[in-house]
Design an enzyme around this catalytic site. Structure first.
Site, PDB file in Angstrom:
ATOM      1  N   ARG A 180     -18.457  -5.322  16.942  1.00 55.29           N
ATOM      2  CA  ARG A 180     -18.111  -4.710  18.227  1.00 55.29           C
ATOM      3  C   ARG A 180     -19.378  -4.313  18.984  1.00 55.29           C
ATOM      4  O   ARG A 180     -19.351  -4.135  20.199  1.00 55.29           O
ATOM      5  CB  ARG A 180     -17.235  -3.476  18.014  1.00 55.29           C
ATOM      6  CG  ARG A 180     -15.888  -3.765  17.392  1.00 55.29           C
ATOM      7  CD  ARG A 180     -15.212  -2.484  16.940  1.00 55.29           C
ATOM      8  NE  ARG A 180     -14.945  -1.578  18.037  1.00 55.29           N
ATOM      9  CZ  ARG A 180     -14.664  -0.278  17.882  1.00 55.29           C
ATOM     10  NH1 ARG A 180     -14.653   0.261  16.660  1.00 55.29           N
ATOM     11  NH2 ARG A 180     -14.424   0.474  18.931  1.00 55.29           N
ATOM     12  N   LYS A 213     -19.449   3.965  24.813  1.00 54.00           N
ATOM     13  CA  LYS A 213     -19.000   4.661  23.605  1.00 54.00           C
ATOM     14  C   LYS A 213     -19.788   4.158  22.381  1.00 54.00           C
ATOM     15  O   LYS A 213     -20.319   3.046  22.430  1.00 54.00           O
ATOM     16  CB  LYS A 213     -17.492   4.462  23.406  1.00 54.00           C
ATOM     17  CG  LYS A 213     -17.036   3.008  23.204  1.00 54.00           C
ATOM     18  CD  LYS A 213     -15.522   2.929  23.160  1.00 54.00           C
ATOM     19  CE  LYS A 213     -15.054   1.533  22.801  1.00 54.00           C
ATOM     20  NZ  LYS A 213     -13.589   1.403  22.856  1.00 54.00           N
ATOM     21  N   HIS A 214     -19.951   4.982  21.356  1.00 54.37           N
ATOM     22  CA  HIS A 214     -19.369   6.287  21.047  1.00 54.37           C
ATOM     23  C   HIS A 214     -20.530   7.275  20.923  1.00 54.37           C
ATOM     24  O   HIS A 214     -21.284   7.198  19.959  1.00 54.37           O
ATOM     25  CB  HIS A 214     -18.579   6.250  19.762  1.00 54.37           C
ATOM     26  CG  HIS A 214     -17.563   5.133  19.704  1.00 54.37           C
ATOM     27  ND1 HIS A 214     -17.896   3.823  19.414  1.00 54.37           N
ATOM     28  CD2 HIS A 214     -16.225   5.139  19.917  1.00 54.37           C
ATOM     29  CE1 HIS A 214     -16.806   3.069  19.430  1.00 54.37           C
ATOM     30  NE2 HIS A 214     -15.770   3.842  19.730  1.00 54.37           N
ATOM     31  N   HIS A 226     -12.145   6.873  11.840  1.00 55.77           N
ATOM     32  CA  HIS A 226     -10.684   6.900  11.845  1.00 55.77           C
ATOM     33  C   HIS A 226     -10.164   7.543  10.564  1.00 55.77           C
ATOM     34  O   HIS A 226      -9.059   8.100  10.534  1.00 55.77           O
ATOM     35  CB  HIS A 226     -10.113   5.486  11.945  1.00 55.77           C
ATOM     36  CG  HIS A 226     -10.372   4.814  13.250  1.00 55.77           C
ATOM     37  ND1 HIS A 226     -11.539   4.135  13.505  1.00 55.77           N
ATOM     38  CD2 HIS A 226      -9.620   4.716  14.372  1.00 55.77           C
ATOM     39  CE1 HIS A 226     -11.503   3.647  14.742  1.00 55.77           C
ATOM     40  NE2 HIS A 226     -10.344   3.978  15.286  1.00 55.77           N
ATOM     41  N   ASP A 299     -12.981  10.534  21.738  1.00 54.45           N
ATOM     42  CA  ASP A 299     -12.328   9.444  21.022  1.00 54.45           C
ATOM     43  C   ASP A 299     -10.950   9.966  20.617  1.00 54.45           C
ATOM     44  O   ASP A 299     -10.631  11.149  20.798  1.00 54.45           O
ATOM     45  CB  ASP A 299     -13.157   9.044  19.801  1.00 54.45           C
ATOM     46  CG  ASP A 299     -12.904   7.612  19.358  1.00 54.45           C
ATOM     47  OD1 ASP A 299     -11.875   7.032  19.769  1.00 54.45           O
ATOM     48  OD2 ASP A 299     -13.718   7.073  18.589  1.00 54.45           O
TER      49      ASP A 299
END
Length: 571
Positions: A180, A213-214, A226, A299
């Site tokens: 990502r 982000k982040h 997460h 987030d």
């Protein structure tokens, strides 16, 4: 490269809000009660489907919009059978129109369109992951993707793109950022981040907000926030030279918002709390040191990196105290409203602090034009998505991203592809991974052997599925996982194959660092993206139909260096 970053930082940022936007937002703010004001800070989670009004989901969404009067939504994938299911475009737009009809103040809608709408919506152009753009060394393509993402977003009723990812992925053990990210080089990341922002802001007919982000940088972590609280141990000097470089460039290029990370950052915040709830990080560093004037968005507040330490209402209050404007996906929006009102009434949070955030949110709504037109034209959606030109651009960048690292015996391009064996490790049986790979290979070599395996198979099942490979001219083992390791059974299988007499080409669509576990592969070909165009690109590279020109945007410990890449001309 240092000169490049300096140049990036000289760009004049786009004004946060014009005087007219500020005045219009102030007028709306003056009409809201305290309860309505705190509700504007909340962005609830939706899935892009259109549930019946009397269903459980339908009642919940309508309550949030009509009664609670939240500020907006974020559209995410709904999980089905353990897999993420993308929204259908017309259904998603219909749902958002339904919600807009119920709203007193127009809803601001966001989505994680990191690789265009395809990350969340079906029947859209499948752009590659960010790391592919860095491997191709093509920031113009990042700019084009930003433009396409903005156009797709507005056609669907989305106004806020939670992209670009601005994390510098310099930790091979990172389980959540990985491809990502644009890579490990902060200057590269800054260049692509800036280009994406420029592209997204370049079409006045489709105004959108974008989000870096982040913050303050999730790339050098080995925990998925997460699932738990991540930790960044870097010094502040190192952060200034690495993690903060892309965010400074994003601010200089007028990024509208910055998303926080649920991670501890001792160099900025000595207390063992997430950056999301740290005033030192959000107000001290981001606002005061870096001069950021736009929206600060948390987030997801459902993530365990936050919820393991703070309950719903307390987490929200602390985030606002720290400097956050938007509370994304709180588990219980009603409880958040109650907690924020109580904090204002007790004097813990000044009412002025709430008004500052609401003013910024309302200015953003005015800026994207939804205070004048909040509905989208459902009839126009089909003509706005899945455009051939964009598909061609996505395929081109996927082609240019394919990178060849090691090529013993010149196994690539395959000399006798009709005798090659392809093994696609697709994760789970319900996954669509590998389908494009198989189709493209069989279209060219109808008799080639292609088998699918998944990580639910035991050793015996894997061996039975793969079968005898001794007659293969070469074995192409394709992996799609973003995990830092293959499962034990899969790892043992790959090791056994590489120790045999048939050369193995490892094609990595997911985690590019996995090859370090398999030092005996004859060739290594990372594509840095699990998107279908990347599958087609690898097939073309294996058969010599395209040149391999990609360069590693990362370092693979004990295997390859940043910038490595064997260039081979097309046949």
């Amino acid at each position: 490269m240092r000169f490049l970053v300096a140049a990036l930082l000289l760009v004049v940022p786009i004004p946060a809000a014009t005087k007219a936007e500020q005045k219009a937002a102030q007028s709306i703010l003056n009409s809201l009660t305290l309860r309505e004001r705190v509700a504007q800070l909340i962005f609830g989670v939706a899935y892009g489907d259109a549930p019946a009004a009397n269903s459980k989901d339908g009642q919940r969404f309508r309550h949030w919009v009509k009664d609670l009067r939240i500020g907006g939504f974020i559209v995410v994938n709904r999980l089905q059978y353990g897999l993420a299911r993308n929204a259908e475009p017309h259904t998603m737009a219909l749902f958002l129109n339904q919600m807009q009809k119920l709203s007193k103040v127009p809803l601001l809608v966001g989505a994680d369109f990191e690789r265009g709408a395809s990350m969340r919506v079906s029947d859209t152009i499948k752009f590659p992951f960010n790391m592919a753009y860095a491997a191709a060394r093509d920031s113009d393509a990042s700019r084009y993707e930003g433009l396409a993402a903005a156009r797709e977003a507005r056609a669907l009723g989305v106004h806020w793109i939670f992209a670009p990812v601005s994390d510098v992925n310099n930790n091979p053990a990172n389980p959540v950022i990985n491809i990502r990210s644009f890579g490990e080089n902060p200057e590269d990341v800054a260049m692509h981040v800036s280009s994406f922002i420029e592209g997204a802001h370049s079409d006045p007919k489709n105004p959108v907000l974008v989000s870096a982000k982040h913050f303050p940088g999730h790339g050098d972590t080995d925990v998925d926030s997460h699932l738990d609280l991540a930790h960044l141990s870097a010094s502040r000097d190192r952060m200034d030279e690495v993690e903060l470089v892309p965010f400074k460039a994003a601010i200089a290029h007028g990024v509208d918002s910055i998303m926080t990370a649920h991670m501890t950052v001792p160099a900025m915040e000595p207390e063992d709390i997430p950056a999301t709830v740290s005033k030192r990080v959000l107000t001290g560093v981001l606002r005061e040191e870096l001069g950021f004037k736009g929206l600060i968005v948390t987030d997801s507040m459902e993530m365990k990196g936050l919820t393991k330490q703070f309950k719903n209402g307390e987490a929200a209050v602390r985030a606002v105290e720290a400097g956050a404007d938007v509370l994304l996906m709180p588990p219980d929006p009603d409880a958040v409203v109650r907690a924020l009102i109580a904090a204002v009434n007790s004097g813990r949070i000044p009412k002025k602090r709430i008004d500052q955030s609401v003013q910024r949110i309302l200015e953003a709504k005015v800026h994207v034009g939804i205070t004048k037109k909040k509905m989208v034209d459902l009839d126009a959606i089909t003509e706005s998505l899945d455009l051939p030109e964009e598909g061609d651009r996505a395929q081109t960048i996927a082609d240019r991203a394919v990178t060849l690292i090691r090529n013993e015996g010149d196994v690539v391009p395959l000399k006798t592809p009709e005798q090659a064996c392809v093994i696609a490790s697709v994760g789970v049986r319900l996954s669509t991974f590998g389908q494009r790979l198989a189709d493209e290979f069989h279209r060219r070599q109808p008799n080639a052997r292609v088998v699918f395996i998944d990580n639910g198979m035991n050793e015996a099942a894997l061996e039975a599925q793969v079968g005898d490979t001794s007659a293969c001219s070469a074995i192409v083992f394709a992996t799609y996982t973003l995990n830092t390791k293959l499962s034990d059974n899969l790892s043992a299988l790959v090791t056994k194959l590489t120790e045999g007499t048939v050369p193995v080409v490892l094609a990595a669509f997911g985690n590019p660092y996995l090859v370090a576990d398999f030092p005996k592969v004859a060739a290594y070909m990372p594509a840095f993206s699990t998107a279908p165009p990347s599958e087609a690109s690898v097939v073309k590279a294996l058969l010599g139909e395209i040149a391999t020109t990609g360069k590693l945007p990362i370092t693979i410990p004990d295997f390859a260096r940043y910038g490595d890449g064997i260039e081979i001309e097309r046949k």
